[in-house]
Design a protein around this motif. Structure first.
Motif, PDB file in Angstrom:
ATOM      1  N   LYS A   1      -4.650   1.429  -5.756  1.00 40.24           N
ATOM      2  CA  LYS A   1      -4.210   2.485  -4.839  1.00 40.24           C
ATOM      3  C   LYS A   1      -3.194   1.977  -3.814  1.00 40.24           C
ATOM      4  CE  LYS A   1      -7.100   5.818  -6.213  1.00 40.24           C
ATOM      5  NZ  LYS A   1      -6.661   7.107  -6.795  1.00 40.24           N
ATOM      6  N   GLU A   2      -3.466   0.847  -3.190  1.00 38.13           N
ATOM      7  CA  GLU A   2      -2.564   0.342  -2.159  1.00 38.13           C
ATOM      8  C   GLU A   2      -1.206  -0.024  -2.751  1.00 38.13           C
ATOM      9  OE1 GLU A   2      -4.171  -2.668   0.310  1.00 38.13           O
ATOM     10  OE2 GLU A   2      -5.988  -1.529   0.806  1.00 38.13           O
TER      11      GLU A   2
ATOM     12  N   GLN B   1      -8.121   7.022   1.710  1.00 38.28           N
ATOM     13  CA  GLN B   1      -6.875   6.820   0.970  1.00 38.28           C
ATOM     14  C   GLN B   1      -5.879   7.939   1.249  1.00 38.28           C
ATOM     15  OE1 GLN B   1      -5.993   4.238  -0.637  1.00 38.28           O
ATOM     16  NE2 GLN B   1      -7.818   3.152  -1.326  1.00 38.28           N
TER      17      GLN B   1
ATOM     18  N   ARG C   1       0.740   3.190  -3.481  1.00 31.98           N
ATOM     19  CA  ARG C   1       1.278   3.778  -2.244  1.00 31.98           C
ATOM     20  C   ARG C   1       2.517   3.016  -1.775  1.00 31.98           C
ATOM     21  NH1 ARG C   1      -2.691   2.745   0.957  1.00 31.98           N
ATOM     22  NH2 ARG C   1      -3.888   4.502   0.156  1.00 31.98           N
TER      23      ARG C   1
END
Length: 279
Positions: free
Chosen positions: A45-46, A75, A49
């Motif tokens: 996820k990071e 998130q 992004r």
């Protein structure tokens, strides 16, 4: 963003695959949808992004929307904080919206650096979301569209056959129109090899009032666009309607029996506006 033709194709791509996103930007899709939610594993996820933020630091060649993570998750908060100020962001897709409050909360916390409002699109993916379709559709001036997330909705409802979703589809089409929004785009067709099935599904969606469709592979784009563009016969009929309306603005019948009034004329204008996409 400036106003333009309504998009017919929306291509989903995973946010943690920058090389796939780059190909999507030149695929011919009207809008590219970068997915930070379902298409990205938790441990990516990071990275997704950050990669998306790098892309959107400058305006891309086509509009890019981002589907953020679940709205009640940390998130999503990070997604909104990181991406909202970026000049390349054209819209946010909000997953699993179930109430107007979901939209209002995002609208109040997602502000572009130059002010104004980021266009929002609410995905209705549960029975509760569908039941709240109109209140969601009319919840905030920043909301530009609603649509179904059919995979999750199918699971939530326990629907087995495709026809079991038609009531929900019609509900969303009516809610969008009642709220003054653009017609919804159809949800994805999951089999990227079955182009005949995709075409048939698009034809059915068009009869229900949808306009355009989200895709998960570039090979689906030409089928979607062709399915939603008017046929030569439809164009010919629309031109005849407008010609008749210009000659006699009152209600009348064409030689083929077609009844012409203000509503039919408005539909003819929409048909010809779509036809101009062909060029």
């Amino acid at each position: 963003m400036t106003a333009g033709p309504l998009p017919l194709t929306w291509l989903y791509v995973p946010g943690d695959r920058p090389e796939v996103v780059a190909k999507a930007l030149v695929s011919g899709s009207d809008v590219v949808l970068i997915d930070l939610e379902d298409a990205v594993a938790p441990d990516r996820k990071e990275y997704a992004r950050a990669a998306t933020a790098e892309l959107l630091s400058e305006p891309p060649p086509v509009p890019v929307h981002v589907r953020v993570n679940a709205l009640d998750s940390p998130q999503a908060e990070a997604d909104l904080k990181t991406l909202s100020p970026l000049p390349g962001l054209s819209g946010l897709r909000l997953p699993k919206v179930t109430s107007p409050a979901d939209v209002v909360r995002v609208a109040e916390n997602a502000t572009p650096s130059g002010g104004g409002a980021i266009p929002l699109y609410a995905l209705l993916e549960t029975a509760l979301g569908v039941e709240q379709a109109f209140t969601i559709a009319s919840s905030h001036r920043a909301l530009r569209g609603i649509a179904l997330g059919e995979a999750d909705l199918r699971a939530d409802l326990g629907v087995r056959g495709d026809a079991g979703l038609d009531w929900s589809r019609a509900r969303v089409v009516v809610a969008a129109r009642a709220a003054g929004l653009a017609p919804p785009a159809q949800s994805i067709y999951p089999d990227i090899r079955d182009l005949d099935g995709l075409a048939a599904s698009c034809t059915h969606g068009r009869t229900l009032g949808f306009l355009g469709r989200t895709a998960i592979h570039p090979r689906q784009l030409p089928v979607i666009e062709q399915s939603y563009l008017p046929t030569p016969e439809e164009i010919e009929t629309a031109e005849a309607i407008l010609k008749a309306a210009t000659t006699d603005p009152g209600a009348q019948a064409l030689p083929d029996g077609t009844f012409v009034d203000a509503a039919v004329v408005a539909g003819a204008h929409r048909t010809l506006a779509l036809a101009r996409r062909q060029g």
